[in-house]
Motif scaffolding. Structure first.
Motif: not given
Length: 77
Positions: A34-58
């Protein structure tokens, strides 16, 4: 409930220091999509290599969701 963190990575990671609680890792992964979909449509985001990395509490990375999946695949070929 476990806490998951959603770091943004495009060369230099931006750490999520707050995190969100989810009952399962599947819920956290869906949130990253969901975050990635929202960021994809944000005109301020210009770096096409951007990823969301999910990290657990460990501190373990459990998923990496590219914001621009086509751009990521094209750069691999």
């Amino acid at each position: 409930m476990r806490t998951y963190y959603f770091d943004m990575k495009d060369g230099i990671p931006t750490r999520d220091r707050t995190g969100l609680e989810f009952a399962t890792c599947a819920g956290a992964i869906e949130h990253s999509r969901d975050l990635a979909r929202r960021l994809r449509h944000d005109p301020r985001i210009t770096d096409r290599r951007l990823s969301i990395v999910v990290v657990d509490e460990s501190g373990a990375e459990i998923h990496r969701e590219p914001v621009y999946p086509v751009a990521v695949k094209a750069s691999l070929s």
